[in-house]
Design a protein around this motif. Structure first.
Motif, PDB file in Angstrom:
ATOM      1  N   GLU A 798     -37.399  -6.086 -88.697  1.00  0.00           N
ATOM      2  CA  GLU A 798     -36.595  -5.676 -89.841  1.00  0.00           C
ATOM      3  C   GLU A 798     -35.524  -4.664 -89.427  1.00  0.00           C
ATOM      4  OE1 GLU A 798     -35.463  -5.733 -93.831  1.00  0.00           O
ATOM      5  OE2 GLU A 798     -36.837  -7.007 -92.686  1.00  0.00           O
ATOM      6  N   LEU A 802     -31.433  -5.047 -89.767  1.00  0.00           N
ATOM      7  CA  LEU A 802     -30.593  -4.060 -90.437  1.00  0.00           C
ATOM      8  C   LEU A 802     -29.521  -3.507 -89.514  1.00  0.00           C
ATOM      9  CD1 LEU A 802     -33.326  -2.123 -92.447  1.00  0.00           C
ATOM     10  CD2 LEU A 802     -31.672  -3.735 -93.346  1.00  0.00           C
ATOM     11  N   GLU A 805     -26.734  -6.026 -89.282  1.00  0.00           N
ATOM     12  CA  GLU A 805     -25.899  -6.002 -90.485  1.00  0.00           C
ATOM     13  C   GLU A 805     -25.009  -4.759 -90.512  1.00  0.00           C
ATOM     14  OE1 GLU A 805     -28.347  -6.293 -93.872  1.00  0.00           O
ATOM     15  OE2 GLU A 805     -28.943  -8.391 -93.533  1.00  0.00           O
TER      16      GLU A 805
END
Length: 839
Positions: A798, A802, A805
């Protein structure tokens, strides 16, 4: 009518006037005949409206000149002509409005007049409007006053024009709607849809609560529930179906509802009976509609799981209620579905039906078995194995064979003193006809009540239960024999692919093995012949090399044959030598990853360990073949083979000569045949001429349990320890080591894992000890560690997502800043060029 009048200038003007009214006649002069009166009396219904007419308003509307004198009428006409001339003079100076923007006005003559706009100033226009309004007011006091209907029509027309103008005003900004406004509109639509969804959910909850709290008073709410199940929103439909399932499971009575006949409906009953009839009829009609809805949704992919779950739950909860045959038919049709969830739900429902016969008295069991048998016949035995796997849940009672008269509960007790009680008089006189008819009527009523109670209670007697069990058993065996015949036909015709054309054979053989003690003796010979042909894998006359049946299926055929023989040992005289030959050859065809080791272990237990005394040549051949088998496969299979070998050596003492190391198998008198390791018949293998040299290799086996067992067998002639007479079966040996192939750790307590009796024994009790640490693992600690590990991995993934992004967003912002700088530079250069040109 036309009149002329002289103008001031001397000219004449023609004026058109309406026709004169008819002459007035006094009421006294009117004569009415008897026929006229009779006609009016007979037709009052048709002429009644004449008396209710408003003659004054009709006269004003038609003539438009009522109560107006002649001089005033001429002044009105002159004023109207002046107005028309003035309008014509003004229209010359006006501009006509575009016909697209304004609707025309239709005059009484039928001409269309379009609106015009004057060129004069606003003040003159307002003055003109005031004059026109004054004139209209003046005219309103006279003949040209509008009626109520005309006023309503004028108001309606004005509202329509206002709406059209408003729509044109609203539509114009929608064309240039901004993205923010569009997004806001979408959000509003979503909010309204969500509010509607919540309102429907709240309504379902309210209806369900009311029905569960007081079903008799709120039974009409079932119709509203059914309407909610027809909604366009799929979640609402699923919620409604599941809610109705819970409601029906709660309010369905414990008896089957019988609607009253026409004769019963005509009888006078109390209010409570009427209320109960209405409740039962409404419940039955709603339940029927609910089942029809579920049956229709079974074919819809998005609702299939919910519909099947509801149908199976209803069949499990209320198998005694109405429409159970249709409910059972839908479940049986989907028992062989390709969807695993649907198939598992239907199989569980049928199994529950078979195990809980007290709910329906056993009637539905026979119906379900017949439907499954017809289903298998219709699809030519090409169905999923779960279709007939449910037959293994059936339970048949052998004590039902006792006759009804022998049952002490059904024994008729002698009736004493009945004759004395039937006489009212002490003189013991015979009864008269009236008393006799009354007694017969009471006996008939008592019989009807007992029959109704018996049908409602679902407690059939022994005779009825025996009949139902016989029909069910015949349907089960008819299905099994049909599957066997179909498999034999496909195998003999060489049209079958390996394991593909007979999916029902394995559960069929398991069922025959379980119910072998209930098979009729008339079918035994045919059954054994079919099993013999299937054990060969082809027709016995062909001996084809390519066999379509798997090793496990052929072993199952041998097991079933021995179970049938064991169950009917006194009545059968069957030679099972062919099955021993097949087992002797199948042992070498076994493959661990392809075939089932449990089936092989069961075959070794039933055919070799539990069989009667073997022939010495056959026993020696199997001992040699099992020793060779133990060298080729894993520890579980090797342990099962060694346990069987041990049992054979215990029963056949002469076969222990194979443990000697000298040639010829020890001191065996007589001529010794030569050993043929590739012989297909165990009686012709000459195994007594060989030596069990395989045990010397098995003593050094990597698994300590196998090594210890081989050591004990090789020392059987030297020591007589009780260890060799333990009752460990091949199935138990295989199960003890099948789950320990990778860790090489034998189970710490095999008696608990297998569930055997204390006398069955295990490897640990027999003295087999493992040198590997067998301490139990803390499962909770292991679960916590694994959960922490996978949580950490998930967090890492995760974070990586992130970070990617964030990098992408930063790159986009950087490009946007560069674009703004370039755009600013371009603007500055452009302004400089413009200033230079201006200067």
């Amino acid at each position: 009518m036309m009149r002329t009048r002289t103008k001031k200038g001397g000219g004449k003007q023609k004026i058109i006037l309406p026709p004169d009214l008819p002459p007035e006649i006094a009421d006294d002069e009117i004569e009415v005949s008897d026929e006229d009166l009779e006609f009016v009396h007979h037709n009052k219904d048709y002429a009644g409206f004449v008396s209710r007419l408003d003659t004054q308003s009709i006269t004003k509307h038609v003539t438009r000149v009522a109560d107006v004198k002649e001089d005033a009428l001429e002044a009105i006409y002159e004023r109207r002509l002046k107005k028309k001339q003035l309008q014509k003079e003004q229209e010359v100076d006006k501009l006509e409005v575009d016909r697209v923007d304004a609707l025309p006005v239709k005059t009484l003559d039928g001409t269309l007049v379009y609106r015009t706009v004057p060129k004069a100033s606003k003040q003159s226009e307002s003055n003109l409007n005031e004059e026109e309004e004054k004139e209209d007011d003046k005219e309103g006091t006279g003949v040209f006053k509008l009626t109520k209907a005309e006023k309503r029509a004028k108001l309606k027309k004005g509202r329509k024009e206002a709406k059209k103008q408003g729509k044109e005003v609203v539509v114009a900004p929608e064309v240039e709607q901004t993205p923010q406004a569009a997004a806001l509109a979408e959000v509003k639509e979503d909010l309204t849809a969500e509010e509607a969804f919540e309102n429907k959910k709240r309504k379902i909850a309210e209806l369900g609560t009311a029905l569960l709290s007081d079903p008799e008073s709120n039974i009409k709410s079932l119709n509203e529930f059914l309407l909610l199940c027809k909604d366009d929103n799929h979640p609402i439909v699923k919620l409604g179906l599941l809610s109705l399932l819970a409601i029906f499971k709660d309010i369905i009575p414990g008896y089957r509802i019988r609607l009253p006949t026409e004769k019963e409906l005509q009888m006078k009953v109390s209010k409570d009976v009427k209320k109960m009839r209405f409740y039962e009829s409404t419940l039955l009609s709603s339940y029927k509609a609910y089942l029809q809805k579920l049956s229709a949704l079974v074919n819809v992919p998005s609702f299939q799981h919910v519909a099947i779950r509801c149908l199976c739950s209803l069949l499990d909860a209320a198998p005694h209620f109405n429409f159970r045959e249709s409910l059972l038919g839908v479940v049986v049709r989907n028992i062989s579905s390709q969807d695993d969830v649907v198939r598992r739900l239907c199989s569980s429902a049928i199994k529950s039906l078979f195990t809980n016969e007290g709910k329906h008295g056993g009637e539905l069991t026979g119906e379900a078995v017949r439907l499954i048998a017809d289903h298998v016949k219709a699809y030519n035995c090409q169905l999923h194995p779960d279709t007939i796997e449910v037959f293994l849940s059936l339970s048949f009672y052998e004590d039902l064979g006792r006759s009804h008269k022998e049952d002490p509960k059904n024994r008729v007790k002698p009736k004493r003193g009945r004759k004395r009680k039937n006489f009212d008089d002490a003189s013991q006189l015979p009864e008269n006809d009236k008393k006799r008819s009354k007694r017969e009527t009471m006996s008939k009523i008592r019989e009807e009540v007992e029959a109704d109670y018996k049908s409602v209670a679902y407690t059939p007697d022994i005779t009825e239960r025996r009949r139902m069990q016989t029909e069910t058993l015949s349907a089960v065996f008819a299905t099994y024999f049909r599957i066997l015949k179909h498999t034999v036909a496909t195998v003999a015709s060489s049209e079958a692919n390996a394991g593909g054309s007979h999916p029902l054979l394995a559960p069929c053989l398991r069922g025959l093995g379980k119910f072998s003690h209930l098979i009729d003796l008339d079918f035994m010979s045919d059954l054994i012949s079919h099993l013999r042909r299937l054990a060969y894998g082809c027709d016995s006359s062909e001996k084809a090399s390519g066999k379509s049946l798997t090793v496990s299926e052929r072993l199952q055929c041998c097991i079933v044959a021995f179970k049938v023989m064991k169950s009917n040992l006194d009545a059968l005289n069957v030679d099972l030598q062919d099955f021993f030959i097949q087992l002797y050859n199948i042992i070498l065809e076994y493959r661990p990853g392809r075939d089932q080791g449990e089936v092989l272990a069961e075959a070794l237990k039933i055919m070799l360990c539990e069989d009667r005394q073997h022939d010495m040549q056959k026993a020696a051949a199997f001992v040699k073949r099992l020793a060779t088998f133990s060298l080729c496969f894993g520890s579980a299979e090797a342990m099962a083979a060694l346990v069987t070998l041990k049992h054979l050596l215990q029963k056949n003492v002469k076969c222990r000569n194979l443990l000697e190391n000298d040639a010829g198998g020890g001191s065996v008198s007589g001529s010794i045949a030569k050993y043929h390791p590739y012989a297909s018949d165990p009686n012709l293998s000459g195994a007594l001429a060989s030596v069990l040299w395989e045990l010397n290799l098995l003593v050094k086996h990597y698994h300590p349990a196998v090594s210890t067992m081989a050591t004990g067998i090789s020392n059987m002639n030297v020591t007589h320890d009780q260890f060799f007479f333990s009752n460990v079966s091949p199935i138990q040996a295989f199960n003890d080591l099948s789950h320990e192939l990778e860790s090489l750790t034998p189970p710490t307590d095999s008696s608990k894992s297998t569930g055997k009796k204390k006398g069955s024994g295990s490897f640990k009790s027999a003295g087999v000890q493992s040198s590997i640490d067998t301490t139990p693992v803390d499962e909770d600690m292991l679960k916590n560690k694994l959960s922490e590990h996978f949580t950490l991995l998930r967090d890492i993934k995760e974070n990586q997502r992130l970070m990617s992004e964030l990098d992408h967003t930063k790159h986009s912002l950087k490009l946007y800043e560069e674009y703004k700088q370039q755009k600013g530079k371009a603007k500055s250069t452009k302004s400089k060029k413009i200033n230079a040109k201006l200067t």
